[in-house]
Scaffold this motif. Structure first.
Motif, PDB file in Angstrom:
ATOM      1  N   UNK A   1       0.815  -1.221   0.000  1.00  0.00           N
ATOM      2  CA  UNK A   1       0.000   0.000   0.000  1.00  0.00           C
ATOM      3  C   UNK A   1       0.847   1.269   0.000  1.00  0.00           C
ATOM      4  N   UNK A   2       2.104   1.164   0.423  1.00  0.00           N
ATOM      5  CA  UNK A   2       3.007   2.324   0.447  1.00  0.00           C
ATOM      6  C   UNK A   2       3.778   2.493  -0.854  1.00  0.00           C
ATOM      7  N   UNK A   3       3.533   1.601  -1.814  1.00  0.00           N
ATOM      8  CA  UNK A   3       4.229   1.690  -3.090  1.00  0.00           C
ATOM      9  C   UNK A   3       5.587   1.025  -3.097  1.00  0.00           C
ATOM     10  N   UNK A   4       5.860   0.194  -2.084  1.00  0.00           N
ATOM     11  CA  UNK A   4       7.144  -0.494  -2.014  1.00  0.00           C
ATOM     12  C   UNK A   4       7.037  -1.936  -2.513  1.00  0.00           C
ATOM     13  N   UNK A   5       8.104  -2.415  -3.087  1.00  0.00           N
ATOM     14  CA  UNK A   5       8.167  -3.766  -3.622  1.00  0.00           C
ATOM     15  C   UNK A   5       8.104  -4.786  -2.491  1.00  0.00           C
ATOM     16  N   UNK A   6       7.234  -5.782  -2.632  1.00  0.00           N
ATOM     17  CA  UNK A   6       7.198  -6.881  -1.662  1.00  0.00           C
ATOM     18  C   UNK A   6       7.754  -8.166  -2.255  1.00  0.00           C
ATOM     19  N   UNK A   7       7.655  -8.286  -3.576  1.00  0.00           N
ATOM     20  CA  UNK A   7       8.169  -9.488  -4.243  1.00  0.00           C
ATOM     21  C   UNK A   7       8.359  -9.197  -5.713  1.00  0.00           C
ATOM     22  N   UNK A   8       9.390  -9.791  -6.302  1.00  0.00           N
ATOM     23  CA  UNK A   8       9.576  -9.703  -7.747  1.00  0.00           C
ATOM     24  C   UNK A   8       9.946 -11.089  -8.257  1.00  0.00           C
ATOM     25  N   UNK A   9       9.203 -11.534  -9.268  1.00  0.00           N
ATOM     26  CA  UNK A   9       9.405 -12.878  -9.802  1.00  0.00           C
ATOM     27  C   UNK A   9       9.718 -12.777 -11.290  1.00  0.00           C
ATOM     28  N   UNK A  10      10.833 -13.352 -11.699  1.00  0.00           N
ATOM     29  CA  UNK A  10      11.210 -13.336 -13.115  1.00  0.00           C
ATOM     30  C   UNK A  10      10.391 -14.367 -13.873  1.00  0.00           C
ATOM     31  N   UNK A  11       9.503 -13.878 -14.742  1.00  0.00           N
ATOM     32  CA  UNK A  11       8.732 -14.751 -15.617  1.00  0.00           C
ATOM     33  C   UNK A  11       9.429 -14.764 -16.973  1.00  0.00           C
ATOM     34  N   UNK A  12       9.921 -15.917 -17.388  1.00  0.00           N
ATOM     35  CA  UNK A  12      10.778 -15.969 -18.577  1.00  0.00           C
ATOM     36  C   UNK A  12      10.010 -16.173 -19.879  1.00  0.00           C
ATOM     37  N   UNK A  13       8.704 -16.436 -19.798  1.00  0.00           N
ATOM     38  CA  UNK A  13       7.891 -16.598 -21.013  1.00  0.00           C
ATOM     39  C   UNK A  13       6.572 -15.849 -20.840  1.00  0.00           C
TER      40      UNK A  13
END
Length: 299
Positions: A171-183
Motif C-alpha cells: 500500500x506504500x508503493x514499495x516492492x514486496x516481491x519480484x518474480x522473473x517470468x521468462x515466457x
C-alpha cells in the motif's frame, strides 16, 4: 553530486541475431542507447558508464565519444568470465555471461555515487529518467532503493515471448516481491506467462521491471556476496543467470533494503527479436513527429 547512468550492453543478443546494442534505429542511425543518454542528460545525470565486452570497446568509443564529448562524462567497464576477482578459483564452464546482476559488479570500481541501471536495447522514455533522477537526488539511501514500474501491457513484443520481472507492491508503493517470468506473451487479447507448461493470466497494468533500478554503491558488496553463492550453487548449470531481481528479492525479504516502485505510464519498446526493428523505427519516428526528440539528436 549528479547520479550516474549504468548501461548494460554486454549481452550476446542470441535471439536478435546481431549486436543490437549499436544497431541504428533513428533517422540518422541513432541507437536506442542514444535516446536513453539524450533523456538522461536532460533529466540531470552527470556520467554514463557502459558495461560491454572488452573486444567491443573501440566500436563503442567510435560511435559514442564524438556525440557525447562535452555533454556528459563517459566511462567503460568490461563484463567477463573471470571468477578469480571474486575469490572463486574453480574453473566454471559458461555458454553465456552470468547475467544482469553479475554485470552490475563490473561497475563497482567506476561508480562512487548514486546510480541507476538500464538495458542498452530498451527504450524507456524521458519520464522514467526524470523520476529516477528525482529519486536518486532526494530519496535514495543505502537501505532505500527504487525501481521504475512499467505496465506489463505496454512492454510486450508481437514476435515472441519475453522475460519480465513481475512486481508485487504494498500500500506504500514499495516492492514486496519480484518474480522473473521468462515466457510472457499476448494471446487472444489477453496476457499470459507460462510456467512448467501451464498458462497463467496477468492483468494489463501489472507493474513489471524493465531493468531500470536505482541504487547506491552499497549494493556492490551485497551483490558480490550473492553472486559468489550463486556461482557455486549453479556451477553445473551453464545457462543459469544471476538476474538483478534476485538482488531485489533478497534485500526485500531479508529487510536489508526497501525498493520504491516508481510508476510510469510510458510505453516501453525494445528489440528482443529481429522482427521488432521496423516497429522500433516507426515508434521513434512517431516520437520525433510529436516533438519528443529532434530529428537529428546530437546536432
Amino acid at each position: 553530486m549528479k547520479p550516474t547512468l549504468l548501461i548494460l550492453a554486454a549481452g550476446m543478443a542470441s535471439r536478435y541475431g546481431s549486436m543490437k546494442q549499436i544497431d541504428g534505429f533513428g533517422p540518422n542511425g541513432e541507437t536506442i542507447i542514444d535516446y536513453s543518454i539524450y533523456d538522461a542528460i536532460n533529466a540531470g545525470f552527470g556520467k554514463v558508464v557502459f558495461i560491454i565486452k572488452e573486444e567491443f570497446v573501440d566500436n563503442f568509443k567510435a560511435i559514442f565519444e564524438p556525440k557525447l564529448k562535452g555533454k556528459i562524462e563517459t566511462d567503460y567497464v568490461f563484463q567477463n568470465f573471470d571468477l578469480k576477482q571474486f575469490g572463486i578459483e574453480e574453473e566454471i564452464y559458461r555458454e553465456k555471461p552470468w547475467g544482469t546482476a553479475h554485470a552490475i559488479l563490473s561497475g563497482r570500481n567506476a561508480i562512487k555515487e548514486p546510480f541507476c541501471v538500464i538495458n542498452a536495447d530498451d527504450y524507456y522514455g524521458f519520464d522514467a529518467f526524470k523520476k529516477m533522477v528525482d529519486f536518486l537526488t532526494t530519496e535514495v539511501t543505502d537501505s532505500n532503493y527504487s525501481i521504475i514500474g512499467y505496465q506489463i501491457g505496454k512492454t510486450l513484443s508481437e514476435f515472441g515471448a519475453v522475460s519480465r520481472g513481475v512486481c508485487q507492491v504494498d500500500a506504500s508503493g514499495n516492492l514486496t516481491e519480484i518474480v522473473e517470468r521468462t515466457k510472457v506473451y499476448p494471446k487472444d487479447g489477453a496476457i499470459f506467462y507460462e510456467e512448467d507448461g501451464e498458462e497463467f493470466p496477468l492483468d494489463y497494468e501489472t507493474p513489471v521491471s524493465m531493468n531500470f533500478w536505482g541504487f547506491t554503491p552499497a549494493v556492490f558488496p551485497i551483490t558480490e556476496e550473492l553472486f559468489v553463492k550463486f556461482a557455486e550453487e549453479n556451477k553445473d548449470k551453464p545457462k543459469a543467470e544471476f538476474f538483478i531481481p534476485l538482488i531485489g528479492e533478497k534485500l526485500v525479504k531479508s529487510g536489508q533494503a526497501s525498493f520504491k516502485v516508481v510508476p510510469t505510464a510510458n510505453k516501453w519498446f525494445g528489440v528482443t527479436y529481429k522482427e521488432d526493428k521496423p516497429f522500433v523505427q516507426d515508434s521513434i519516428d512517431q516520437l520525433i513527429k510529436s516533438g519528443a526528440y529532434p530529428e537529428n539528436l546530437w546536432n
